[in-house]
Structure formats: structure tokens, C-alpha cells
Scaffold this motif. Structure first.
Motif: not given
Length: 177
Positions: A30-40, A116-128
Motif C-alpha cells: 500500500p502507498s503511504e496515503a493508504v496506510v495513513k488512511a488505515f491508521e485514521k 487513501g486520504l485526500e485531505g480530510d476525506k476518505l472514499s471507498f468505491e464499489f468492488l462487488d
């Protein structure tokens, strides 16, 4: 002729081996942004109260589990026996942050965040979605979190049915001290 078939088989096998990790979700680290999002998401551990978009009181509880590898979020509408209780499990999956939402309508949409995090927002998109046909059955299709402070966040969950967005359910909660 046999050498040609063997060469073709080797080529197809090599291409499939390269494509398999992406299909399985194991597309690297995972990128640093994705890891940071999980920590959030982990930082949400504890109890939260607030209101949903209909003004009903809600309670959310987040627990870290699996030696820090997953977070379970529980959602409950106050005063309504278990018909609106739901749970969402968040975890890293290769290069992405994934969630599985165990919905009150008895299906299980899976969503991912690769940015991952974009500013103060975290978005999830549909997989299945499990236990439903995504092309026609109603299901949560998108989730977005906005972290307003360490002790307050909002989340919007978009419902899809028959291939289109029908409504967005919003929850605004504050940490219980």
C-alpha cells in the motif's frame, strides 16, 4: 507443431501469472496515503454517538482486532431492536484499503480505497457484493468519510439499485468521552 503449442502455453501462463495478483487484490504494497488512511480508521477505536440523516440517534463503536490488521465498526440506531444493526470490517488488502459492510438488508458489499486520504476525506468505491445481484438488487455502493476533528466525523453511504444511485445515508457522530 508441439513446440509452438508449448511456447503458446508458456506465454499464456506467464501472462496469467502477471495478471493474477491484480485480480486477487494483491497488487503490491500500500502507498503511504493508504496506510495513513488505515491508521485514521484505527484512530476511531471507541464509542461514538450522533444522528443519522433522519435525525434518529445512532451509536457507532469501533474495535481493532486481528493483531491490528482489521477494524470492526458497529452501527446501531438507538431504540430500534436489531433490524438496523450493521457491522463493517476494514483492512489492508495488498495496495488498497478494503471494507466489507454487513448490511441490515442481509447483503455484503465490498468496497476499496486505492487513493487513501485526500485531505480530510476518505472514499471507498464499489468492488462487488455478496448475497445480491449488483445489477438489480439494492446495495451500498459508495462510502465517504470526512474527518472534521479527532472527535467528530461524518459518513455518507450511497445506495444503488437497478444500476443507479437512489439515495445517500448520512451519519454525523462525536466521540463519547
Amino acid at each position: 507443431m508441439k513446440k509452438w503449442n508449448l511456447s503458446l502455453l508458456c506465454l499464456v501462463t506467464a501472462l496469467a501469472a502477471q495478471a493474477w495478483p491484480a485480480l486477487a487484490g494483491d497488487a503490491g504494497q500500500p502507498s503511504e496515503a493508504v496506510v495513513k488512511a488505515f491508521e485514521k480508521i484505527k484512530s476511531l477505536e471507541g464509542k461514538w454517538t450522533g444522528r443519522n440523516g433522519q435525525g434518529e440517534p445512532v451509536e457507532m463503536t469501533f474495535e481493532i482486532t486481528g493483531n491490528g490488521s482489521a477494524v470492526i465498526g458497529y452501527y446501531k440506531v438507538d431504540g430500534q431492536a436489531h433490524q438496523h444493526d450493521m457491522a463493517t470490517v476494514y483492512h489492508l488488502d495488498g495496495a488498497r484499503l478494503a471494507l466489507t459492510h454487513y448490511c441490515a438488508v442481509a447483503n455484503q458489499p465490498r468496497m476499496i480505497s486505492t487513493k487513501g486520504l485526500e485531505g480530510d476525506k476518505l472514499s471507498f468505491e464499489f468492488l462487488d457484493v455478496g448475497n445480491a445481484d449488483a445489477s438489480k438488487d439494492g446495495h451500498m455502493h459508495r462510502a465517504e468519510y470526512e474527518f472534521l476533528s479527532p472527535d467528530r466525523f461524518t459518513t455518507d453511504w450511497t445506495w444503488f439499485q437497478e444500476g443507479e444511485a437512489r439515495f445517500t445515508a448520512t451519519v454525523d457522530v462525536q466521540r463519547v468521552r
